[in-house]
Design a protein around this motif. Structure first.
Motif, short mmCIF file in Angstrom:
data_model
loop_
_atom_site.label_atom_id
_atom_site.label_comp_id
_atom_site.label_asym_id
_atom_site.label_seq_id
_atom_site.Cartn_x
_atom_site.Cartn_y
_atom_site.Cartn_z
N ILE A 236 -0.50 8.46 3.36
CA ILE A 236 -1.59 8.02 2.49
C ILE A 236 -1.19 6.77 1.70
O ILE A 236 -2.02 5.90 1.44
CB ILE A 236 -2.07 9.14 1.54
CG1 ILE A 236 -3.29 8.69 0.72
CG2 ILE A 236 -1.00 9.56 0.57
CD1 ILE A 236 -4.57 9.14 1.28
N TYR A 237 0.09 6.68 1.34
CA TYR A 237 0.55 5.50 0.59
C TYR A 237 0.47 4.24 1.46
O TYR A 237 0.12 3.17 0.98
CB TYR A 237 1.98 5.71 0.10
CG TYR A 237 2.11 6.86 -0.86
CD1 TYR A 237 1.45 6.85 -2.08
CD2 TYR A 237 2.88 7.97 -0.53
CE1 TYR A 237 1.56 7.90 -2.96
CE2 TYR A 237 3.00 9.03 -1.40
CZ TYR A 237 2.33 8.99 -2.62
OH TYR A 237 2.45 10.04 -3.47
N LEU A 238 0.79 4.39 2.72
CA LEU A 238 0.71 3.26 3.64
C LEU A 238 -0.73 2.82 3.82
O LEU A 238 -1.04 1.62 3.75
CB LEU A 238 1.33 3.62 4.99
CG LEU A 238 1.28 2.53 6.05
CD1 LEU A 238 2.11 1.32 5.61
CD2 LEU A 238 1.76 3.07 7.38
N TYR A 239 -1.63 3.78 4.01
CA TYR A 239 -3.05 3.44 4.16
C TYR A 239 -3.61 2.82 2.88
O TYR A 239 -4.40 1.88 2.94
CB TYR A 239 -3.88 4.67 4.54
CG TYR A 239 -3.64 5.16 5.93
CD1 TYR A 239 -3.41 4.27 6.98
CD2 TYR A 239 -3.64 6.51 6.22
CE1 TYR A 239 -3.20 4.72 8.26
CE2 TYR A 239 -3.43 6.97 7.51
CZ TYR A 239 -3.21 6.07 8.52
OH TYR A 239 -3.00 6.51 9.79
N ALA A 240 -3.21 3.35 1.73
CA ALA A 240 -3.68 2.78 0.46
C ALA A 240 -3.20 1.34 0.32
O ALA A 240 -3.96 0.46 -0.09
CB ALA A 240 -3.17 3.63 -0.71
N PHE A 241 -1.94 1.10 0.66
CA PHE A 241 -1.39 -0.25 0.58
C PHE A 241 -2.10 -1.19 1.54
O PHE A 241 -2.48 -2.31 1.18
CB PHE A 241 0.11 -0.22 0.86
CG PHE A 241 0.74 -1.57 0.91
CD1 PHE A 241 0.98 -2.28 -0.25
CD2 PHE A 241 1.08 -2.15 2.12
CE1 PHE A 241 1.56 -3.54 -0.22
CE2 PHE A 241 1.66 -3.40 2.17
CZ PHE A 241 1.89 -4.10 1.00
N LEU A 242 -2.30 -0.76 2.78
CA LEU A 242 -2.89 -1.63 3.79
C LEU A 242 -4.36 -1.92 3.50
O LEU A 242 -4.80 -3.08 3.58
CB LEU A 242 -2.74 -1.01 5.17
CG LEU A 242 -1.32 -0.95 5.72
CD1 LEU A 242 -1.29 -0.22 7.05
CD2 LEU A 242 -0.74 -2.34 5.85
N ILE A 243 -5.12 -0.91 3.16
CA ILE A 243 -6.56 -1.11 2.93
C ILE A 243 -6.80 -1.84 1.61
O ILE A 243 -7.61 -2.78 1.54
CB ILE A 243 -7.32 0.21 3.03
CG1 ILE A 243 -7.27 0.69 4.48
CG2 ILE A 243 -8.75 0.07 2.54
CD1 ILE A 243 -7.87 2.03 4.74
N GLY A 244 -6.11 -1.42 0.55
CA GLY A 244 -6.24 -2.14 -0.73
C GLY A 244 -5.77 -3.58 -0.61
O GLY A 244 -6.38 -4.49 -1.14
N GLY A 245 -4.67 -3.78 0.13
CA GLY A 245 -4.17 -5.13 0.36
C GLY A 245 -5.12 -5.96 1.20
O GLY A 245 -5.26 -7.17 0.98
N ALA A 246 -5.79 -5.33 2.16
CA ALA A 246 -6.76 -6.05 2.99
C ALA A 246 -7.96 -6.50 2.16
O ALA A 246 -8.46 -7.62 2.33
CB ALA A 246 -7.23 -5.18 4.15
N ILE A 247 -8.41 -5.64 1.25
CA ILE A 247 -9.53 -6.02 0.38
C ILE A 247 -9.13 -7.19 -0.52
O ILE A 247 -9.86 -8.18 -0.65
CB ILE A 247 -10.00 -4.81 -0.45
CG1 ILE A 247 -10.63 -3.74 0.46
CG2 ILE A 247 -11.01 -5.24 -1.52
CD1 ILE A 247 -10.91 -2.42 -0.23
N CYS A 248 -7.95 -7.09 -1.13
CA CYS A 248 -7.48 -8.17 -2.00
C CYS A 248 -7.16 -9.44 -1.21
O CYS A 248 -7.40 -10.55 -1.68
CB CYS A 248 -6.26 -7.70 -2.78
SG CYS A 248 -6.64 -6.37 -3.93
N GLY A 249 -6.63 -9.27 0.00
CA GLY A 249 -6.36 -10.43 0.85
C GLY A 249 -7.63 -11.14 1.24
O GLY A 249 -7.69 -12.38 1.27
#
Length: 116
Positions: free
Chosen positions: A2-15
């Motif tokens: 879940i931490y990986l998905y949170a990082f990837l999806i949150g990072g994709a939104i911010c990116g």
């Protein structure tokens, strides 16, 4: 995981926000409105709810979640009491966050001298 998905999806939104800001030279106000509207559009057919289930805080912290929360509370209230619920339920899930933001803004304005 879940931490990986949170990082990837949150990072994709911010990116995505950074790319749009740099490419189109948008201001912070434009970006805020754009991503709140994006969050409302992603609420169609419960897509943003599924995104929250997968990413957790990665989808709940960006400003897109504010738009999702506004629409979600409107639709819940509209299903409960009818069309008038669209107007009465708009701040059902977001009122605490809005009140806290206003309170902190007033406190910061008292502590620091704002520029004119």
């Amino acid at each position: 995981m879940i931490y990986l998905y949170a990082f990837l999806i949150g990072g994709a939104i911010c990116g995505l926000a950074e790319i749009l800001k740099d490419f189109f030279k948008l201001t912070v106000g434009h970006m805020t409105v754009l991503f709140v509207c994006l969050g409302t559009l992603l609420d169609i057919n419960g897509f943003y709810d599924r995104l929250i289930d997968v990413a957790g805080a990665g989808a709940m912290l960006p400003i897109t979640n504010f738009g999702h929360s506004l629409v979600h509370s409107c639709l819940e209230k509209a299903n409960e009491i009818g069309y008038i619920g669209i107007f009465t339920g708009i701040y059902g899930k977001t009122s605490a966050g809005i009140a806290f933001t206003i309170l902190i803004s007033v406190l910061i304005a008292f502590i620091f001298k704002p520029k004119r």
